[in-house]
Motif scaffolding. Structure first.
Motif, PDB file in Angstrom:
ATOM      1  N   GLU A  69      47.829  -0.254  -8.066  1.00 54.15           N
ATOM      2  CA  GLU A  69      49.271  -0.090  -7.903  1.00 54.15           C
ATOM      3  C   GLU A  69      50.047  -1.396  -7.836  1.00 54.15           C
ATOM      4  N   PHE A  70      49.350  -2.513  -7.746  1.00 57.10           N
ATOM      5  CA  PHE A  70      50.055  -3.800  -7.638  1.00 57.10           C
ATOM      6  C   PHE A  70      49.860  -4.590  -8.924  1.00 57.10           C
ATOM      7  N   ARG A  71      50.873  -5.388  -9.307  1.00 63.97           N
ATOM      8  CA  ARG A  71      50.819  -6.087 -10.590  1.00 63.97           C
ATOM      9  C   ARG A  71      50.597  -7.588 -10.441  1.00 63.97           C
ATOM     10  N   HIS A  72      50.983  -8.140  -9.294  1.00 64.64           N
ATOM     11  CA  HIS A  72      50.943  -9.593  -9.156  1.00 64.64           C
ATOM     12  C   HIS A  72      49.898 -10.044  -8.144  1.00 64.64           C
ATOM     13  N   SER A  73      49.726  -9.289  -7.075  1.00 60.97           N
ATOM     14  CA  SER A  73      48.680  -9.639  -6.122  1.00 60.97           C
ATOM     15  C   SER A  73      47.576  -8.594  -6.247  1.00 60.97           C
ATOM     16  N   LEU A 118      56.475   4.957  -4.255  1.00 62.48           N
ATOM     17  CA  LEU A 118      56.847   4.701  -5.647  1.00 62.48           C
ATOM     18  C   LEU A 118      55.664   4.139  -6.429  1.00 62.48           C
ATOM     19  N   ARG A 119      54.924   3.233  -5.796  1.00 62.12           N
ATOM     20  CA  ARG A 119      53.762   2.636  -6.465  1.00 62.12           C
ATOM     21  C   ARG A 119      52.736   3.667  -6.871  1.00 62.12           C
ATOM     22  N   GLN A 120      52.534   4.632  -5.986  1.00 61.32           N
ATOM     23  CA  GLN A 120      51.513   5.631  -6.276  1.00 61.32           C
ATOM     24  C   GLN A 120      51.962   6.530  -7.432  1.00 61.32           C
ATOM     25  N   ILE A 121      53.217   6.966  -7.403  1.00 57.45           N
ATOM     26  CA  ILE A 121      53.720   7.849  -8.453  1.00 57.45           C
ATOM     27  C   ILE A 121      53.664   7.149  -9.812  1.00 57.45           C
ATOM     28  N   LEU A 122      53.976   5.865  -9.821  1.00 57.24           N
ATOM     29  CA  LEU A 122      54.138   5.159 -11.095  1.00 57.24           C
ATOM     30  C   LEU A 122      52.941   4.271 -11.442  1.00 57.24           C
ATOM     31  N   ARG A 123      51.793   4.451 -10.734  1.00 58.10           N
ATOM     32  CA  ARG A 123      50.718   3.475 -10.884  1.00 58.10           C
ATOM     33  C   ARG A 123      50.129   3.444 -12.285  1.00 58.10           C
ATOM     34  N   ARG A 124      50.239   4.563 -13.020  1.00 61.35           N
ATOM     35  CA  ARG A 124      49.619   4.589 -14.344  1.00 61.35           C
ATOM     36  C   ARG A 124      50.514   3.994 -15.430  1.00 61.35           C
ATOM     37  N   ASN A 157      53.475  -0.820 -18.052  1.00 69.01           N
ATOM     38  CA  ASN A 157      54.536  -1.805 -18.293  1.00 69.01           C
ATOM     39  C   ASN A 157      55.524  -1.896 -17.125  1.00 69.01           C
ATOM     40  N   LEU A 158      55.150  -1.305 -15.981  1.00 68.88           N
ATOM     41  CA  LEU A 158      56.101  -1.242 -14.875  1.00 68.88           C
ATOM     42  C   LEU A 158      55.543  -1.851 -13.593  1.00 68.88           C
ATOM     43  N   GLY A 159      56.369  -2.577 -12.874  1.00 72.40           N
ATOM     44  CA  GLY A 159      56.037  -3.073 -11.546  1.00 72.40           C
ATOM     45  C   GLY A 159      57.083  -2.607 -10.552  1.00 72.40           C
ATOM     46  N   VAL A 160      56.631  -2.321  -9.333  1.00 69.69           N
ATOM     47  CA  VAL A 160      57.553  -1.905  -8.272  1.00 69.69           C
ATOM     48  C   VAL A 160      57.769  -3.102  -7.358  1.00 69.69           C
ATOM     49  N   LEU A 161      58.989  -3.304  -6.917  1.00 68.20           N
ATOM     50  CA  LEU A 161      59.298  -4.417  -6.026  1.00 68.20           C
ATOM     51  C   LEU A 161      60.092  -3.878  -4.844  1.00 68.20           C
ATOM     52  N   LEU A 162      59.654  -4.220  -3.647  1.00 69.91           N
ATOM     53  CA  LEU A 162      60.355  -3.790  -2.442  1.00 69.91           C
ATOM     54  C   LEU A 162      61.283  -4.921  -2.015  1.00 69.91           C
ATOM     55  N   ASP A 163      62.559  -4.725  -2.198  1.00 68.95           N
ATOM     56  CA  ASP A 163      63.518  -5.772  -1.845  1.00 68.95           C
ATOM     57  C   ASP A 163      64.903  -5.134  -1.790  1.00 68.95           C
ATOM     58  N   ASP A 198      63.431  -1.178  -5.116  1.00 76.74           N
ATOM     59  CA  ASP A 198      64.011  -0.301  -4.096  1.00 76.74           C
ATOM     60  C   ASP A 198      63.833  -0.968  -2.754  1.00 76.74           C
ATOM     61  N   ARG A 199      64.699  -0.641  -1.817  1.00 76.68           N
ATOM     62  CA  ARG A 199      64.507  -1.234  -0.491  1.00 76.68           C
ATOM     63  C   ARG A 199      63.604  -0.368   0.367  1.00 76.68           C
ATOM     64  N   ARG A 200      63.226   0.829  -0.154  1.00 76.36           N
ATOM     65  CA  ARG A 200      62.245   1.650   0.543  1.00 76.36           C
ATOM     66  C   ARG A 200      61.006   1.754  -0.335  1.00 76.36           C
ATOM     67  N   ASN A 201      59.871   2.083   0.265  1.00 74.37           N
ATOM     68  CA  ASN A 201      58.643   2.110  -0.534  1.00 74.37           C
ATOM     69  C   ASN A 201      58.375   3.469  -1.156  1.00 74.37           C
ATOM     70  N   HIS A 202      59.299   4.426  -0.939  1.00 72.47           N
ATOM     71  CA  HIS A 202      58.985   5.787  -1.368  1.00 72.47           C
ATOM     72  C   HIS A 202      60.112   6.445  -2.155  1.00 72.47           C
ATOM     73  N   HIS A 203      59.708   7.343  -3.038  1.00 71.31           N
ATOM     74  CA  HIS A 203      60.647   8.286  -3.644  1.00 71.31           C
ATOM     75  C   HIS A 203      60.764   9.477  -2.708  1.00 71.31           C
ATOM     76  N   LEU A 204      61.986   9.960  -2.538  1.00 68.73           N
ATOM     77  CA  LEU A 204      62.225  11.038  -1.587  1.00 68.73           C
ATOM     78  C   LEU A 204      62.701  12.277  -2.334  1.00 68.73           C
ATOM     79  N   PHE A 205      62.087  13.418  -2.060  1.00 72.29           N
ATOM     80  CA  PHE A 205      62.559  14.665  -2.651  1.00 72.29           C
ATOM     81  C   PHE A 205      63.674  15.194  -1.752  1.00 72.29           C
ATOM     82  N   GLN A 206      64.877  14.663  -2.021  1.00 71.10           N
ATOM     83  CA  GLN A 206      65.994  14.904  -1.103  1.00 71.10           C
ATOM     84  C   GLN A 206      66.379  16.374  -0.913  1.00 71.10           C
TER      85      GLN A 206
END
Lengths: 436, 436
Positions: free
Chosen positions: B194-198, A70-76, A79-85, A42-50
């Motif tokens: 919350e981070f996978r690579h760093s 997003l990282r906090q919600i999905l930290r557990r 098999n998933l990594g979040v990428l800000l880009d 995602d290009r933002r770091n957060h999920h938004l409750f629109q």
């Protein structure tokens, strides 16, 4: 290549999800525990409750109450990594997503980048009439609305003062109805005792809808109820009138002019420009026309979900661009990818289950529709309250939002009335959101 | 002329207060019920509880928890109006304040515009090392800190990754100590899973103080305790070293270079530029040198209070630039104006009452000093917690802040980790706060 692609489990199939809204998040969660690597970009770091974004725009809720990293919600989800880009290109043949800071190879791609507001070919209106899709949009609207009352307080010329107290909301869907209802409450109940020279109760709030009725997604009887409830609160509702011009002084409706220094745009959405990167057929609103299983024609490994997907139901109607539809699509695609990994060839079509619609109007005023059951007024408002607290992400947010609402309900106060971002209130509208 | 000057009670003496911080607010409240018209002018719409601003900058609290609209706080004070505007000139002979959008004639003027951060002649450092005085500053720091971890996650080169995980805080006063302590907790306890690579635990936090010890306002034994507590948390403390350069790659200490992509400035303050408009003598830090009663020499109707006032105590030490001193000065001046209106000629000198000092370091770590009583560790932290909750403005904020802190304490989570204001994380530092 992004670091995300070169980790220890690199041999597992890689699912890339573009977008951390309701659709992308549901797809990600449905893949929890599957033998895949998932990258949520995602290009933002957060999920938004629109659905509650209008409450940030009208100073009722603080941003962190409706947004979570997003990282906090999905930290557990291991098999998933979040990428800000940010996505800049999609190479369907090479199975590769190009981003601003690297690239990602995928085995499955889920595109869930949503929609943005659209001005129907009048992009010059954005400057005067901001729309509401992101937190930055909400901060801009909050700033404009709160500063309008400050300008009125400082203004000595009665006509110019009234122009600062005139608000126009363009678009009679749920966002427009919610904004108009909250604005009039702000003016009539929250602010009056705080100003000494201008009277916020003299504020006018006008809601303009080009179509024949408010809330076109609801049953016509509920459109009438909504209109009645808004008018009782003090909103002036105009239906069947199209806006033909917007500038710093107000709104043009054909020959008629409504003088207003604050105009909010809730009239149209267009699908995210990421859809165009897929090179597939788009419908008039820019949505990607997908197969019944939500995959891209000719690319069974690529799916489009949420507001970006143009899907027609069995009854010939399009699936509406609402949060529950996006979530259902995300779960559908997540399940299909899991089945596919286990060797299944089945591609079940997506079926939208309409769980009902809700729109809030103000204190104890709302409309709700669940199949044949139609509610309005206090009963609809109670359902709305419970549903929104239930669906909010994270226990803490629910608790704080409840506290905020209880507080606002009893005191008429709104605690998020903070104007930041430049100190000196200026007469000219700010540049549109997204400008530097 | 501002509308504020032409209302029904125009015959009453007019007290103009510039600035709605701790000093201006205390003066305003002290004038509640007096036979005067009070105009409180600020260029921002909110009072800010500055002692907790570092918690907004480090994602622990939402902005509305520590800021409240001036109008809302003061709405019950009938003899007072709030005006959002910026001072551009003060005509002492004509008793007139010139603002960006009008002017105000005064009978009494209270100048309480505070201080801003200063770079000791190195304004070019601001771009790389933002300071912390306003909400916008806090949002900028929050954005930089959170995005630094995102950059590290995306970076594949180990040295460049580590540079994104290196944080330097310049200045060992309370703000610097609080920022350093919170940053290391963020890195070691909030973010790791919350981070996978760093690995955020590899973050380094360095605190640089040019003087011989941290917290120079405290007793030397407490400076040592604070240093020990910070070092136990993982902060690297450097005292007696002066920063000689700051750029995008880090900090220079003479010949030595600390590579760091994130540098925060907590090293110096300078009085607000409004002081210069008074044409009076300023001390080295830009503070206005006032008479013992806090009035401007030659102008018994003009007072300067708070961080802008240069006042020397009977023991020869200057009154410190802290919130309690500003509040005491505000009350002193408010009381003197009341007395003056009742015909009194007495001009009692201001006496600063030191109620003690508190600085927090981290979870259960703090130092406190009340006269001869010195506390550190858990006991100081408990006092800090109670004092800050007690002094927060508004019942609701206290409740929400308590809830936030309890939540953060038990879960190590921080709920305000929202990055907004431009989507694409870029490698180059943002422009300094205040730029367009």
């Amino acid at each position: 290549m992004h670091a995300a692609a070169d980790n220890a489990s690199a041999s597992l199939p890689h699912v890339v999800i573009l977008g951390g809204g309701f659709g992308g998040m549901a797809a990600a969660r449905r893949l929890d525990g599957a033998s895949v690597r998932v990258t949520l970009l995602d290009r933002r770091n957060h999920h938004l409750f629109q659905p509650l974004l209008y409450q940030v725009a009208t100073a009722s809720l603080a941003a962190p109450s409706i947004a979570a990293p997003l990282r906090q919600i999905l930290r557990r989800q291991r098999n998933l990594g979040v990428l800000l880009d940010e996505v800049t290109g999609i190479d369907l043949a090479a199975h590769r997503v190009q981003c601003a800071h690297g690239s990602l190879d995928y085995d499955f791609l889920v595109v869930a980048t949503g929609a943005t507001h659209a001005y129907f070919g009048h992009d010059e209106w954005e400057r005067y009439a901001p729309g509401l899709k992101t937190l930055d949009d909400a901060f801009l609207i909050r700033r404009r609305v709160l500063l309008a009352f400050e300008h009125a307080e400082r203004e000595t010329d009665p006509a110019r003062r009234q122009a600062w107290l005139n608000f126009v909301v363009v678009g009679g869907g749920s966002t427009g109805v919610e904004l108009a209802g909250t604005l009039i409450e702000l003016a009539r109940h929250t602010l009056p005792r705080e100003f000494r020279h201008s009277d916020p109760r003299r504020a006018s709030v006008r809601l303009i809808e080009a179509g024949p009725r408010l809330l076109p997604a609801f049953d016509p009887t509920l459109s009438d109820k909504a209109r009645g409830q808004l008018e009782r609160l003090g909103v002036e509702v105009h239906t069947g009138v199209a806006v033909t011009g917007i500038d710093a002084d107000g709104v043009k409706l054909g020959e008629r002019r409504l003088p207003a220094r604050t105009v909010l745009w809730a009239a149209g959405v267009a699908a995210s420009p990421v859809g165009r990167l897929l090179g597939a057929a788009l419908d008039r609103a820019g949505r990607v026309q997908v197969l019944p299983d939500l995959s891209l024609p000719g690319h069974p490994e690529v799916f489009v979900i949420g507001d970006l997907a143009g899907v027609v139901q069995a009854n010939g109607k399009p699936v509406p661009g609402v949060a529950p539809a996006a979530k259902q699509m995300g779960r559908h695609v997540g399940a299909m990818i899991r089945a596919c990994l286990q060797g299944s060839d089945e591609r079940p079509p997506f079926r939208y289950r309409d769980d009902g619609s809700l729109a809030t109007i103000g204190r104890m005023a709302a409309v709700a529709q669940f199949g044949k059951l139609k509610l309005s007024g206090f009963s609809a408002w109670s359902v709305w309250l419970l549903a929104h607290i239930y669906f909010l992400i994270g226990f803490r947010n629910r608790l704080v939002v409840m506290l905020d609402w209880a507080w606002a309900y009893w005191t008429h106060q709104r605690h998020a009335r903070i104007v930041s971002g430049g100190d000196i209130p200026d007469d000219s509208p700010e540049p549109p959101p997204g400008s530097p």
